[in-house]
Design an enzyme around this catalytic site. Structure first.
Site: not given
Ligand SMILES: *Cc1c(COP(=O)(O)O)cnc(C)c1O
Length: 459
Positions: A74, A126-127, A217, A260, A384, A451
């Site tokens: 943990y 960005f969303t 980002d 990513k 998009r 979306f």
């Protein structure tokens, strides 16, 4: 197909997953049942899945071996220390906070660094990033260069921040009313367009002159580094590892989606230099993600991420990665299909406005195009455009983004060049029959991030 322009896979395949092609009649039924939303189609009903490059990476044998070394304690898992050490070495930040994925890091950063009513300038939204900024009282302002909104302008660093736009926000709102500047490398919604080192440096100088912090980002920072190596003067002989480190040397921290460029299937983290912000983030991570030594990730996931990060900065890998995406773009351009130029780092974006000139933006051309591509070929892509852009929080009116695109996103190390040929053929055929693409209207419009779960029918 020259292997200099399009280098062969720098790996061999040790494990395979079979995929099957269903019939056109089946796909017509499936698309209808899914409300013409490709997010609502089952993976098993897809032949080539270009919905996203998020969490769809193929891991290496070394990463899978690392999975067996997961320390699932943990607190204080050894895999956490390996990940922390790797991120510090590659990114150069002082502190790392693990999260379950990128949006977990965005949530933490927005909560600790935005006061309600403050502005958050960024190079295109960005969303999930904008969602968390707004949910915490921030006001997003787009400061990307104008060219990024035009799909036809082919310039090397289309994701750059327009310093005049940033200066204007500072002059008009006052530096104290700016929470921080968010610089995305690369810019996903602009088509995976890179930002130059020069622009990162100049943005940082401008921010720091006014005491404003700059956060990156970092989601596709390795792909961004490849473009710098390829296009920016003075970087051709630098290693990707050196360039990644330099990208972050100008920033105060970053949010990262492990799904990513980290070459894993889940995970994320937040990096910070500032002690106070780090302490605040550590207090917050316990509430939303988990202990500061796992943040929602299993020990094995952290081990895979540490190993994936090291693989991601290998020069041969990233060159192949970016050029495979370019290969698909080049095939489409040769056939006259309208795409966003230049081709970015993770995806080819079809320009739905030019693809479907017979549809208005209120008839959702990109959504309709993505649905028809699936019906025609079992290739899954995503919208998009106006659907992703959502509604203005204050007025409730639709945002009308200039870019109305369908994204063909290439998972890392998953598909071959032959798969890219099949996708290209499908898109080219559809382009020849584009008059048959019919517009859509809402059946169910979700309030947030519509979306993902929205449903449509033909007009
Ligand atoms: C995917 C992504 C995020 C969010 O990351 P998740 O891991 O999906 O939560 C943030 N910014 C950009 C540019 C992304 O592509």
């Amino acid at each position: 197909m020259s292997s200099e322009l399009y280098p062969a896979e720098p790996f061999r395949i040790k494990s395979v997953e079979f995929v099957k092609m269903n019939t056109r009649e089946e796909r017509e039924r499936i698309a209808k049942e899914a409300g013409y939303n490709t997010f609502l189609i089952n993976s098993e009903d897809v032949y080539i899945d270009l919905l996203t490059d998020s969490g769809t990476n193929a891991m290496s044998d070394n990463q899978w071996a690392g999975m067996m070394l997961g320390d699932e304690a943990y607190a204080g898992s050894r895999n956490w220390y390996h990940l922390e050490e790797t991120v510090k070495e590659l990114f150069g930040f002082k502190h790392v906070v693990p999260t379950h994925q990128g949006r977990g890091a965005e949530n933490l950063l927005s909560k600790i660094a935005i006061k309600p009513g403050q502005y958050v300038p960024g190079n295109m939204y960005f969303t999930t990033t904008r969602y968390h900024q707004e949910a915490n009282g921030g006001i997003f302002v787009d400061i990307i260069r104008d060219e990024a909104h035009d799909s036809t302008i082919d310039i090397p660093f289309k994701g750059n921040i327009d310093l005049n736009k940033l200066q204007k926000v500072i002059d008009e709102q006052g530096a104290e009313n700016i929470a921080y500047v968010c610089c995305a490398i690369t810019v996903n919604l602009a088509g995976g367009q890179p930002v130059s080192i020069q622009n990162i440096r100049e943005t940082s100088e401008l921010c720091h002159k006014y005491g404003i912090k700059m956060f990156m980002d970092a989601t596709r920072c390795v792909e961004n580094a490849y473009f710098i190596k390829e296009r920016e003067e003075g970087y051709a002989n630098k290693s990707i590892k050196e360039i990644v480190l330099e990208e972050f040397s100008y920033a105060d921290g970053c949010t990262m989606s492990g799904k990513k460029d980290c070459l894993t299937n889940i995970g994320g983290f937040l990096c910070l230099n500032d002690e106070e912000l780090f302490l605040a983030a550590k207090e917050m991570v316990v509430v939303f993600e988990g202990m500061p030594s796992y943040g929602g990730m299993a020990g094995r996931d952290m081990e895979a991420m540490a190993r994936g990060l090291k693989e991601s900065v290998q020069d041969e890998y990233i060159e192949y990665r970016v050029k495979q995406v370019r290969y698909l773009g080049d095939r489409l351009l040769e056939a006259g299909v309208p795409i966003v130029e230049p081709v970015g780092g993770h995806a080819v974006f079809l320009d739905a406005r030019r693809f479907c000139p017979h549809l208005t933006q209120d008839e959702f051309p990109a959504q309709a195009l993505a649905a028809q591509l699936y019906i025609d070929s079992s290739v899954r892509s995503m919208e998009r455009g106006i659907i992703s852009a959502g509604r203005d929080k204050a007025t409730g009116k639709n945002h009308y983004p200039k870019l109305e695109t369908v994204r063909l996103t290439i998972p890392r190390r998953v598909y071959t060049y032959k798969h890219m040929d099949i996708v290209a053929e499908a898109v080219i055929n559809l382009y020849k029959n584009r008059d048959e693409i019919r517009g859509l209207k809402w059946v169910y419009e979700p309030k947030q991030l519509r979306f993902f779960t929205g449903r449509f029918e033909h007009i």
